[in-house]
Motif scaffolding. Sequence first.
Motif, PDB file in Angstrom:
ATOM      1  N   THR A  79       1.094  -1.086   0.332  1.00 39.77           N
ATOM      2  CA  THR A  79       0.116  -0.218  -0.156  1.00 39.77           C
ATOM      3  C   THR A  79       0.972   1.826   0.260  1.00 39.77           C
ATOM      4  O   THR A  79       0.307   2.291  -0.608  1.00 39.77           O
ATOM      5  CB  THR A  79      -1.511   0.572   1.095  1.00 39.77           C
ATOM      6  N   ARG A  80       1.859   1.249   1.091  1.00 43.79           N
ATOM      7  CA  ARG A  80       2.871   2.349   0.593  1.00 43.79           C
ATOM      8  C   ARG A  80       4.061   2.406  -0.780  1.00 43.79           C
ATOM      9  O   ARG A  80       3.184   3.514  -1.131  1.00 43.79           O
ATOM     10  CB  ARG A  80       4.033   2.526   1.810  1.00 43.79           C
ATOM     11  N   LEU A  81       3.934   1.309  -1.241  1.00 43.86           N
ATOM     12  CA  LEU A  81       5.654   1.463  -2.272  1.00 43.86           C
ATOM     13  C   LEU A  81       4.015   1.663  -3.486  1.00 43.86           C
ATOM     14  O   LEU A  81       5.207   2.327  -4.491  1.00 43.86           O
ATOM     15  CB  LEU A  81       5.821   0.007  -2.286  1.00 43.86           C
ATOM     16  N   ARG A  82       3.588   0.941  -3.791  1.00 45.18           N
ATOM     17  CA  ARG A  82       2.440   1.135  -4.759  1.00 45.18           C
ATOM     18  C   ARG A  82       2.338   2.526  -5.614  1.00 45.18           C
ATOM     19  O   ARG A  82       2.885   2.880  -6.895  1.00 45.18           O
ATOM     20  CB  ARG A  82       1.262   0.000  -5.130  1.00 45.18           C
ATOM     21  N   PRO A  83       1.518   3.351  -4.468  1.00 40.19           N
ATOM     22  CA  PRO A  83       1.701   5.005  -5.653  1.00 40.19           C
ATOM     23  C   PRO A  83       2.879   5.647  -6.001  1.00 40.19           C
ATOM     24  O   PRO A  83       2.829   6.317  -6.376  1.00 40.19           O
ATOM     25  CB  PRO A  83       1.190   5.731  -4.193  1.00 40.19           C
ATOM     26  N   LEU A  84       4.723   5.305  -6.055  1.00 40.66           N
ATOM     27  CA  LEU A  84       5.474   5.795  -6.132  1.00 40.66           C
ATOM     28  C   LEU A  84       5.714   5.361  -7.869  1.00 40.66           C
ATOM     29  O   LEU A  84       5.895   5.879  -8.845  1.00 40.66           O
ATOM     30  CB  LEU A  84       6.491   5.002  -5.749  1.00 40.66           C
ATOM     31  N   PHE A  85       4.829   4.164  -8.482  1.00 41.24           N
ATOM     32  CA  PHE A  85       4.939   3.606  -9.764  1.00 41.24           C
ATOM     33  C   PHE A  85       3.882   3.798 -10.487  1.00 41.24           C
ATOM     34  O   PHE A  85       2.424   3.963  -9.820  1.00 41.24           O
ATOM     35  CB  PHE A  85       4.749   2.248  -9.809  1.00 41.24           C
ATOM     36  N   ARG A 138      11.686  -7.315  -8.400  1.00 43.58           N
ATOM     37  CA  ARG A 138      12.547  -6.483  -7.524  1.00 43.58           C
ATOM     38  C   ARG A 138      11.709  -5.542  -7.038  1.00 43.58           C
ATOM     39  O   ARG A 138      12.033  -5.770  -5.727  1.00 43.58           O
ATOM     40  CB  ARG A 138      13.382  -5.707  -8.580  1.00 43.58           C
ATOM     41  N   TYR A 139      10.483  -5.436  -7.586  1.00 40.90           N
ATOM     42  CA  TYR A 139       8.834  -5.244  -6.806  1.00 40.90           C
ATOM     43  C   TYR A 139       9.100  -6.007  -5.246  1.00 40.90           C
ATOM     44  O   TYR A 139       8.714  -5.117  -4.368  1.00 40.90           O
ATOM     45  CB  TYR A 139       7.906  -4.566  -7.702  1.00 40.90           C
TER      46      TYR A 139
END
Length: 404
Positions: A79-85, A138-139
Amino acid sequence: MSPLRRQIRQTLTIARRDFTATVFTPIFLLFLFAPVIMGSFGAIGGLGAASASQGSADKARLVVMLPAGDMAAVRAADTRLRPLFGGEARPPAIVSHPPGPAPRALLGDRSVDVSAVLHGTLAKPAIIYAAGHRGEARYLAAIAHAAALDIQARARPAEPTVERVVGAAPSLGGRSTASFFAVFGIFFLTLFLSGQVVGTMAEERNNKVIEILAAAVPLESVFLGKLLGMYGVAVLFVAFWGTVISQIGLVLPGDMAGALQDLRPAIGVAPFALLFAAYFTTAYLLLGSVFLGVGAQASTMREVQMLSLPITIVQVAMFGLASSAVSHPGSWLASAAELFPLSSPFAMAGRAAGGTQWWPHAAALAWQLLWVAIFITVGARLFRRGVLQSGSAKPAWRRLFSRR
């Protein structure tokens, strides 16, 4: 009436004649809306490719085979990392799967496209992925690392505050991007508009109208008048679409409109608009005068069509030279592009977006107008001698020596 005033009047008469003959026709409406037609075909193809890509992306999945306690931490990290893409870079959705002895079998599932599988435990994670999906692996590795840190800390770190700040001066990257867009803008407009000049003489050569014009008006005035008439058509085209494009900012999202604000030219928006218009004028006149002189040698439309390819190659070469020049300001390549007549308007437009000095632009515009006069004079003389066969058969240097 003085000779100069008479020649100006004759030139403007030719320009008005070609302008009205081009604009006041139904075909001109097709030409005016040609970008819409081409954009529609491009949009249809793009939508088809996007729907096909979206369909395959919707079926892609990332599988996580972890215990229930670890799975909650993985969901929080995702949930935190997905908006970076964003856009096509966004990873596939994550689905949980009960831990089992055969994670490799999931890669062969035909119902969904499993890109990568995270299995084991967060203390000792293991990842397998299909060919061509190293980024997804890597994700998953980043998610596993972030989830393990969360479990160790037993507390979720505070979310940082994010604020966008618009600087008073354009950034270096913004100036470089503005320089490239300036070069590309003039290239696109001249590529789309200046090619019409090539065929303006072929029809009048076939119906013998050019001989009547040449008998009544100096050929230099005929060439310049035709060039100015077609330039008027180009200005009408640019004014129409410039008005349409200027309103796009009203419908753009706030983030995108804010990003466009960073693409400010270093010399200022209003001065750059004036210089862009001036360099578009000289670029059109320079390329148009060359194409008019070359196209005047063609007697049929077949020959005009054969000239289209080398003309396009010349324009693309000037675009490539000017693009390299704005990428290396101050280099010998930039100086060469700014001095060479056909690439000078492109390179100087890019320089206007990246620099603040005024005097180089005044010198460049004078230099480019000088070459416009040279190209028109040379084209008229070649047409007089080669097509009308009314000039001297001997070159100027041979006539000079024959008098002695």
